[in-house]
Design a protein around this motif. Sequence first.
Motif, PDB file in Angstrom:
ATOM      1  N   ASP A  84       0.817  -1.206   0.000  1.00  0.00           N
ATOM      2  CA  ASP A  84       0.000   0.000   0.000  1.00  0.00           C
ATOM      3  C   ASP A  84       0.857   1.264   0.000  1.00  0.00           C
ATOM      4  OD1 ASP A  84      -2.224  -1.618   0.001  1.00  0.00           O
ATOM      5  OD2 ASP A  84      -2.591  -1.415   2.164  1.00  0.00           O
ATOM      6  N   LYS A  85       1.946   1.221   0.739  1.00  0.00           N
ATOM      7  CA  LYS A  85       2.870   2.357   0.780  1.00  0.00           C
ATOM      8  C   LYS A  85       3.483   2.604  -0.607  1.00  0.00           C
ATOM      9  CE  LYS A  85       7.227   3.741   2.898  1.00  0.00           C
ATOM     10  NZ  LYS A  85       8.336   3.270   3.733  1.00  0.00           N
ATOM     11  N   MET A  86       3.893   1.522  -1.274  1.00  0.00           N
ATOM     12  CA  MET A  86       4.488   1.660  -2.605  1.00  0.00           C
ATOM     13  C   MET A  86       3.467   2.147  -3.630  1.00  0.00           C
ATOM     14  SD  MET A  86       6.987  -1.657  -2.708  1.00  0.00           S
ATOM     15  CE  MET A  86       7.545  -1.390  -4.363  1.00  0.00           C
ATOM     16  N   ILE A  87       2.215   1.716  -3.521  1.00  0.00           N
ATOM     17  CA  ILE A  87       1.163   2.188  -4.427  1.00  0.00           C
ATOM     18  C   ILE A  87       0.936   3.680  -4.213  1.00  0.00           C
ATOM     19  CG2 ILE A  87      -1.321   2.060  -4.904  1.00  0.00           C
ATOM     20  CD1 ILE A  87      -1.135  -0.961  -4.389  1.00  0.00           C
ATOM     21  N   LYS A  88       0.909   4.088  -2.947  1.00  0.00           N
ATOM     22  CA  LYS A  88       0.693   5.493  -2.605  1.00  0.00           C
ATOM     23  C   LYS A  88       1.815   6.372  -3.152  1.00  0.00           C
ATOM     24  CE  LYS A  88      -1.077   7.793   1.465  1.00  0.00           C
ATOM     25  NZ  LYS A  88      -1.167   7.724   2.925  1.00  0.00           N
ATOM     26  N   GLU A  89       3.052   5.882  -3.117  1.00  0.00           N
ATOM     27  CA  GLU A  89       4.203   6.631  -3.626  1.00  0.00           C
ATOM     28  C   GLU A  89       4.305   6.561  -5.145  1.00  0.00           C
ATOM     29  OE1 GLU A  89       7.509   4.835  -1.648  1.00  0.00           O
ATOM     30  OE2 GLU A  89       7.086   5.806   0.274  1.00  0.00           O
ATOM     31  N   GLY A  90       3.537   5.695  -5.781  1.00  0.00           N
ATOM     32  CA  GLY A  90       3.568   5.556  -7.238  1.00  0.00           C
ATOM     33  C   GLY A  90       4.674   4.658  -7.746  1.00  0.00           C
ATOM     34  N   LYS A  91       5.292   3.870  -6.877  1.00  0.00           N
ATOM     35  CA  LYS A  91       6.389   2.991  -7.285  1.00  0.00           C
ATOM     36  C   LYS A  91       5.904   1.619  -7.756  1.00  0.00           C
ATOM     37  CE  LYS A  91       9.786   5.002  -4.143  1.00  0.00           C
ATOM     38  NZ  LYS A  91      10.665   4.728  -2.993  1.00  0.00           N
ATOM     39  N   TYR A  92       4.641   1.311  -7.512  1.00  0.00           N
ATOM     40  CA  TYR A  92       4.121  -0.011  -7.852  1.00  0.00           C
ATOM     41  C   TYR A  92       2.693   0.130  -8.343  1.00  0.00           C
ATOM     42  CZ  TYR A  92       2.325  -4.767  -7.203  1.00  0.00           C
ATOM     43  OH  TYR A  92       1.738  -5.985  -7.387  1.00  0.00           O
ATOM     44  N   THR A  93       2.390  -0.529  -9.430  1.00  0.00           N
ATOM     45  CA  THR A  93       1.024  -0.569  -9.951  1.00  0.00           C
ATOM     46  C   THR A  93       0.605  -2.035 -10.011  1.00  0.00           C
ATOM     47  OG1 THR A  93       1.474   1.364 -11.300  1.00  0.00           O
ATOM     48  CG2 THR A  93      -0.494   0.080 -11.845  1.00  0.00           C
TER      49      THR A  93
END
Length: 106
Positions: A84-93
């Motif tokens: 969830d943190k990575m999705i929020k930062e835009g690093k993972y889709t």
Amino acid sequence: MPFWDLQKQLGIDVDSWLLRQSMPQPHRQAAACHAFEREWVECGHGLGQTRARRECQLEYEDFMECMKRTKLAKRLRTILEQRDKMIKEGKYTPPDYHMGKDEPRP
């Protein structure tokens, strides 16, 4: 070995009443955590409650992890928080099928 085997004479099995995993299972297969419970009981047999708590802590923790899966749940929670943190930062889709979207059908 006792002089009179009272359990056998009365036709009872105290182990199956005291141990969770020793109860009769469907299709006569051992329960999932049966081996862990047996190790814990065998470790503590004859030691006394106080010494067994101290000396058999590892076996007890293994048995409780098998029964409750607390370490597994904590690990999965950490993984989901990181995702969830990575999705929020835009690093993972995440892929579409992880978002509940079906693939288009012909």
